[in-house]
Design a protein around this motif. Structure first.
Motif, PDB file in Angstrom:
ATOM      1  N   ASP A   1     -29.209 -18.066 -12.389  1.00  0.00           N
ATOM      2  CA  ASP A   1     -29.068 -17.807 -10.951  1.00  0.00           C
ATOM      3  C   ASP A   1     -30.396 -17.333 -10.353  1.00  0.00           C
ATOM      4  O   ASP A   1     -30.795 -17.759  -9.263  1.00  0.00           O
ATOM      5  N   ALA A   2     -31.071 -16.462 -11.090  1.00  0.00           N
ATOM      6  CA  ALA A   2     -32.358 -15.951 -10.600  1.00  0.00           C
ATOM      7  C   ALA A   2     -33.360 -17.089 -10.458  1.00  0.00           C
ATOM      8  O   ALA A   2     -34.053 -17.215  -9.451  1.00  0.00           O
ATOM      9  N   ALA A   3     -33.411 -17.945 -11.481  1.00  0.00           N
ATOM     10  CA  ALA A   3     -34.371 -19.052 -11.471  1.00  0.00           C
ATOM     11  C   ALA A   3     -34.065 -20.021 -10.334  1.00  0.00           C
ATOM     12  O   ALA A   3     -34.971 -20.495  -9.645  1.00  0.00           O
ATOM     13  N   ASN A   4     -32.800 -20.306 -10.127  1.00  0.00           N
ATOM     14  CA  ASN A   4     -32.441 -21.238  -9.057  1.00  0.00           C
ATOM     15  C   ASN A   4     -32.732 -20.637  -7.678  1.00  0.00           C
ATOM     16  O   ASN A   4     -33.077 -21.372  -6.745  1.00  0.00           O
ATOM     17  N   THR A   5     -32.595 -19.336  -7.557  1.00  0.00           N
ATOM     18  CA  THR A   5     -32.938 -18.674  -6.299  1.00  0.00           C
ATOM     19  C   THR A   5     -34.416 -18.870  -5.976  1.00  0.00           C
ATOM     20  O   THR A   5     -34.791 -19.148  -4.833  1.00  0.00           O
ATOM     21  N   VAL A   6     -35.235 -18.747  -7.008  1.00  0.00           N
ATOM     22  CA  VAL A   6     -36.682 -18.910  -6.823  1.00  0.00           C
ATOM     23  C   VAL A   6     -36.998 -20.293  -6.260  1.00  0.00           C
ATOM     24  O   VAL A   6     -37.723 -20.435  -5.268  1.00  0.00           O
ATOM     25  N   GLY A   7     -36.425 -21.318  -6.890  1.00  0.00           N
ATOM     26  CA  GLY A   7     -36.664 -22.680  -6.405  1.00  0.00           C
ATOM     27  C   GLY A   7     -36.206 -22.845  -4.965  1.00  0.00           C
ATOM     28  O   GLY A   7     -36.890 -23.475  -4.146  1.00  0.00           O
ATOM     29  N   ALA A   8     -35.069 -22.231  -4.640  1.00  0.00           N
ATOM     30  CA  ALA A   8     -34.523 -22.384  -3.294  1.00  0.00           C
ATOM     31  C   ALA A   8     -35.383 -21.666  -2.256  1.00  0.00           C
ATOM     32  O   ALA A   8     -35.525 -22.146  -1.124  1.00  0.00           O
TER      33      ALA A   8
END
Lengths: 499, 383, 309
Positions: A252-259
């Protein structure tokens, strides 16, 4: 309250008991004549301490250690090295993690620590001229009252030197918005292995000729020794907001970064830590990091107060949309400083868990962060090695931290095996071998995962134009067979340190 | 050679180098052998790698100020101070460091009368211009001083050795401040002649253990022991570790720095008009890095002076280091130069330092210093 | 070797074949800076770099583009996703922009060309396809060939393809013009102007970012002069001078003719040509060694030299 010039009296501090032992080695004698007896050391102590940096690599063998104080002295050392057919290795604070400062083949170690003057701050051109031994954070502190700072901020910034930053093209959390060292170096005075001193680059808008400055930055000491650097100074942002987002999972943290990036925001920094490392960090700093979250994201925006308020809110929204279980903003400068202290000392903090660590440094496309992280955990598990992840998520720069006890039989082998799989997984995902630590002796063997023989041949040509006989820091960066890694200097019989 | 260092302690250093900028000797020399990371590596080379005890190895250990600023800087919590004390103890036992004259020089510390006589002699010598300034002694060693008298039994005020002989006025000020806060004070005087800190730093830990035992036997087990010398306080708080007994642990738990104690009883201190002074706080290393109670100095001092100002050197050592300024005058001087630069930049009227060694060392460079207790006392006594 | 990094694009490989391994050769783009570095040897065979955007990932802020693609076309594709790059729009190609290395007039906001090139692919003097750098926004793997290639005028290799770092287009971009402001006060008045241009009389400032920030910065500029919105930057004279930022205050129209100066970077566009520059002897020798290493027979862009550019 002016002090006595005690520094002038700092003479022969380590050799005092030794008296006037005659120097048998003609190399040492020449060096001592060129500098002074107290700034050339050939004792077991010094050679033992020079054989390592902050990496896990051993096997270095150091020759004499020199502390030059001027460009002319560095030139003299280079000429003596040539006369004695000895290699040279530059050394800053010894905080490198890829073994770049490890001496191979008993070279002369040239320490930058006594070339540590901030020569000039030029507000009209917005540059500072510094010597290579100036500590990164000392420069920023010096600039603070003027309203400026030096933007690259590696986690070791309170100890690493500007010369080391130049050699490694260092990054740091805030390079996401401001760019890495290369973007902040405008001119370099360097001494080539031939002993020639050259000024590369310039303060003018578009200096004439090849960008030899750009070629030199990040060359890991293999092209020559930096004696003076002109760095750009960056105005301090009037406002800054630091957010701490907590997640159940690191995915979730990693996907937040991309977003966040895809949303068009360019934060000053985006840092992720997984649960294990967060626990270790919290234990040391007590910054209020949640130790029950699967991962935390430290996000910082800086600039004008109104705009960053919008960005900070947006980051919070994006985080919640991607599963953030908590979003909080640092309320005070103290809270912010503590959060950053935790992030920046993360690597050291793990010694609470095990005595050794091996820190990797690959970069992957942001869109692949979550998948590669999954793979990293799986690889570590397969090799029965504890892994923690703390990384510059904003630019996809992973820092898998393998934590172990080297005294356990076979553990180091398992760590190396896991590390090599992590490298392969990163490159296979469209990434690269190193984001900011460099290749050193660590990743030479993996260079062929990214480069063809022709590619490496051309890198070798760049090297040879500066250093035709590969006298500067031999045995680094390019693998054997693609450079002069096997020059005579490397074949010289290593001498016994405590002889 | 076995330095008798705990393998786990030694291994807890991962050689990240974050300690380097905190180390005063590394800062002034740029030399890895004068850094905590280098010294730990040399301990390993000697203990695990059979490296010989060359002169250079011994120099590396001897030049450590033992300020322990590397400890808070270390994210791995390496117990550097204990490693260095143990190393010195082993080396001193083997006769490798701390020559006989130094051992003799430490002897009077444990004997108040001897120290008073010596101090009086030194005072005379100093007035006759026979004491080199570089020794860093305080501007004027008093020839004779008024004795302290007990005013009650709420707290002990530890008076110790050199400080009692040379700076008794600080104890007197501390006692008056405590009394103003309503505490009855018993000065320890001959009950506790010396804490043993200097001896421990020199590797003479057995002497320290003896002094600790004397003190623990002489002091009643029911009250707090307040200390106005940061180095002594740190040493006494470490008796638990040094002796390894439950009794010593309990004793150490009763030891407080005087500012630390007063910060917890601020409401008891009477109000007073602040002194019209801009005061820079110079934290003694053993208050800041070892006891880590330097916040208390500010809390106690702030109401009593016009302005408190911080030095910009992150609490870097001033170079005094107990006997260090006498044993290593060049290094101590170079380290002090950095401190003088920080003091110059802070432009204070005077510098507050809660350790006699720091005051003397800075005083020898013409820095006007005062103990925080003297300032509070002055504020309380002004009309 | 990772298959992702191997060069298997037949378009690139056939470009390499076309360049070949012998005979004088140069790549022609739109020839907007054809005179830079001196006249080509007349026998030089001209080739044209391939065109097309190979891959564009807005979320990664990177785009892989062939060298013959025009910068305008490249930027149109980026703009569809709200992005742009540091390459200057002056009618040329991506490869030409890299070879020449000139920065855009708004380089304070868009960045410099030399930091925008993440990976470069070029045909070597031996006719081999060579890659330097890597696909990610952050990378220190190996020697920095992309930096060496920016501004090399095709004398070390002929560019086939590059991966360029892209940036988001800000919410608002506005040009302001003033007749009475001191241009050298602008950098200390606003935080991150995207351009400060000055023609000796008038000052142009480009402000970009969140609308609310641009408005407040505009207010701050009011303290140093009266600024009105402008259509855009002034027309830039043909010749390009490279000065230190601090030198701009003493610009002399007698020497430069009419000029527009970029405050904060030191670039000056002037009607008079810049005085000739030369390399320091040691740097000139190193430059020659570099050229010799990459192009031992001198077949790439013969007659052209970075030392006289």
């Amino acid at each position: 309250m002016a002090g006595t010039a005690w520094s002038d009296r700092l003479r022969n501090l380590t050799g005092r008991r030794a008296g006037t032992t005659p120097v048998a080695d003609p190399l040492v004698a020449d060096l001592q004549q060129a500098l002074s007896a107290d700034r050339v050391h050939d004792s077991g102590v010094h050679r033992a301490l020079m054989k390592k940096d902050a990496s896990v690599f051993t096997g270095g063998v150091s020759g004499p250690l020199c502390y030059p104080e001027t460009t002319e002295e560095v030139q003299a050392i280079m000429r003596i090295a040539e006369r004695h057919d000895r290699a040279v290795v530059p050394r800053g604070a010894g905080t490198g993690l890829a073994g770049g400062a490890i001496p191979l083949g008993a070279p002369i170690v040239i320490a930058a620590t006594r070339m540590n003057r901030i020569v000039d701050v030029d507000l009209d051109d917005r540059v500072a001229w510094v010597e290579p031994g100036v500590v990164n954070l000392d420069l920023t502190r010096h600039l603070q009252p003027l309203g400026f700072h030096f933007a690259p901020d590696p986690s070791s910034q309170q100890v690493c030197t500007i010369g080391g930053n130049v050699a490694n093209n260092s990054g740091g959390p805030h390079c996401l918005a401001y760019g890495v060292t290369n973007a902040h170096v405008v001119a370099l005075e360097v001494v080539l292995p031939s002993g020639e001193a050259l000024m590369l680059g310039g303060l003018d808008a578009e200096p004439l000729g090849y960008d030899l400055r750009g070629a030199f930055v990040g060359s890991e000491g293999t092209l020559g020794f930096t004696t003076k650097v002109a760095v750009t100074i960056t105005p301090n942002a009037p406002a800054v907001r630091t957010l701490l987002l907590s997640f159940d999972t690191i995915r979730d943290a990693a996907n937040t970064v991309g977003a966040i990036i895809a949303d068009g925001i360019v934060p000053a920094a985006l840092e992720v830590m997984d649960q294990r490392i967060t626990e270790a960090v919290e234990n040391y700093v007590g910054a209020g990091y949640p130790t029950d979250a699967g991962a935390v994201l430290l996000a910082e925006v800086d600039g004008l107060a109104d705009g960053i308020a919008i960005d900070a809110d947006r980051i919070g929204e994006i985080g919640r949309a991607h599963g953030a279980i908590d979003v909080r903003q640092a309320a005070t400068e103290e809270e912010r400083a503590l959060l950053w202290k935790g992030r920046k000392t993360a690597f050291g903090a793990i010694a609470q868990i095990a005595p050794d660590y091996y820190l990797h440094d690959t970069v992957v496309p942001r869109a692949k962060l979550a998948d590669v992280l999954d793979e990293v955990y799986a690889i570590a598990e397969r090799h029965d090695v504890l892994v923690m992840n703390v990384f510059h998520a904003g630019d996809g720069n992973l820092h898998p931290l393998l934590v172990f006890d080297a005294r356990i039989e076979g553990k180091l082998d398992a760590v190396h095996a896991a590390g090599s799989e992590i490298l392969a997984a990163s490159v296979a995902a469209g990434g690269v071998l190193s984001g900011e630590h460099g290749i050193g002796v660590e990743k030479q063997a993996y260079m062929d995962q990214m480069f063809t023989d022709d590619d490496m041949d051309h890198q070798g040509r760049l090297r040879r134009a500066f250093d035709p006989v590969c006298r500067a820091n031999p045995g680094k960066v390019l693998p054997m067979g693609h450079s002069c890694a096997d020059i005579a200097a490397l074949r010289s019989v290593p001498s016994e340190v405590w002889g | 050679m076995d330095l008798h260092l705990d393998a786990e302690d030694l291994n807890s250093c991962v050689q990240c180098g974050l300690c380097l900028p905190a180390c005063p000797t590394f800062r002034v020399t740029g030399d890895e052998s004068m850094s905590p990371r280098g010294r730990i590596q040399l301990m390993r080379e000697v203990q695990d790698g059979d490296a010989p005890l060359t002169d250079e190895v011994l120099r590396s250990f001897e030049t450590c100020v033992q300020c322990r600023a590397c400890e808070p800087a270390c994210p791995s919590s390496v117990p550097y101070g204990h490693l260095m004390e143990r190393t010195r103890e082993t080396l001193a036992d083997g006769g490798h460091i701390t020559p006989g004259w130094q051992r003799v020089a430490f002897k009077p510390l444990a004997h108040p009368q001897l120290l008073q006589i010596g101090s009086a002699a030194l005072s005379v010598a100093q007035r006759a211009g026979l004491v080199p300034k570089r020794l860093g002694l305080s501007a004027e060693i008093p020839f004779r001083q008024e004795p302290l008298t007990a005013s009650g039994t709420d707290v002990y005020l530890f008076t110790g050795c050199v400080m009692d002989a040379w700076q008794r006025e600080v104890h007197a000020a501390g006692q008056r401040v405590l009394e103003a806060a309503g505490f009855g004070v018993t000065p320890t005087a001959e009950l506790a002649p010396c804490c043993g800190a200097l001896q421990a730093h020199a590797g003479l830990a057995d002497d320290t253990r003896g002094l600790a035992a004397t003190m623990m036997a002489n002091l009643a087990p029911d009250r707090p022991i307040l200390v106005d010398s940061a180095g002594c306080g740190a040493a006494m708080k470490d008796y638990g570790h040094l002796l390894g007994t439950a009794e010593a642990e309990a004793f150490s738990a009763r030891v407080f720095d005087i500012q630390e104690w007063l910060a917890d009883h601020l409401d008891k201190l009477p109000q007073a008009r602040p002194l019209d002074l801009r005061v820079a706080v110079q934290d003694p290393c053993h208050l800041r890095h070892v006891q880590r109670v330097h916040g208390a100095t500010r809390a106690v001092l702030a109401p009593f002076v016009r302005e408190l100002v911080e030095l910009d050197d992150d609490g870097m050592c001033c170079g005094a280091g107990g006997a260090y300024s006498v044993l290593e005058p060049e290094l101590a001087g170079a380290i002090r130069d950095r401190k003088l630069g920080a003091i110059d930049r802070a432009t204070p009227d005077l510098v507050a330092s809660a350790n006699p060694g720091c005051s003397m060392h800075l005083g020898a460079a013409d820095v006007e210093t005062a103990h925080p207790m003297e300032l509070v006392d002055r504020a309380l006594r002004q009309v | 070797m990772s298959p992702l990094l191997a060069v298997d694009d037949p378009v690139l490989l056939s470009f390499a074949d076309e360049v070949g391994a012998s005979g004088p050769v140069a790549a022609a783009g739109r020839r907007t800076r054809w005179e830079r570095g001196g006249a080509l040897h007349p026998d030089t065979r001209l080739v044209t770099a391939p065109t097309g955007i190979v891959a564009y990932s807005p979320a990664e802020m990177t785009a892989q583009v062939r060298a013959g693609t025009s910068v305008e076309e490249f930027h149109l594709a980026l703009a569809e996703h709200g992005q742009r790059s540091a390459l200057p729009e002056r009618g040329g190609t991506v490869g030409g922009a890299i070879a020449v290395g000139e920065n855009a007039a708004s380089s304070l906001g868009r960045g410099r060309v030399r930091t925008a090139v993440l990976q470069i692919r070029y045909v070597s003097a031996e006719g081999r396809m060579v890659s330097g750098g890597g696909p990610t926004v952050k990378n220190v793997t190996g020697f920095d060939l992309p930096r060496l290639m920016v501004g090399s005028l095709g004398t070390l290799g002929l560019f086939a393809e590059a991966i360029i770092r892209t940036n988001p287009i800000p919410e608002v971009s506005v040009w302001l013009r003033s007749d009475d402001a001191n241009p050298f006060a602008v950098p200390t008045t606003v935080l991150k102007p995207s351009a400060i241009l000055w023609d000796g009389d008038q000052t142009w400032v480009e402000l970009e970012g969140h609308r609310i920030d641009v408005v407040s910065e505009q207010g701050r500029l009011g303290a140093i002069g009266s600024f009105r919105e402008a259509d855009g930057p002034p027309a830039l004279p043909h010749h390009r001078w490279s000065l230190r930022p601090a030198e701009l205050a003493s610009l002399d129209r007698a020497a430069t003719g009419a000029f527009v100066a970029s405050v904060g970077t030191g670039t000056v566009w002037a009607t008079n040509p810049a005085p000739p520059r030369s390399l320091d002897l040691g740097v000139a020798a190193l430059t020659e060694r570099m050229k010799h290493e990459f192009d031992p027979t001198g077949r790439l862009n013969p007659g052209r030299s970075v030392a006289t550019a």
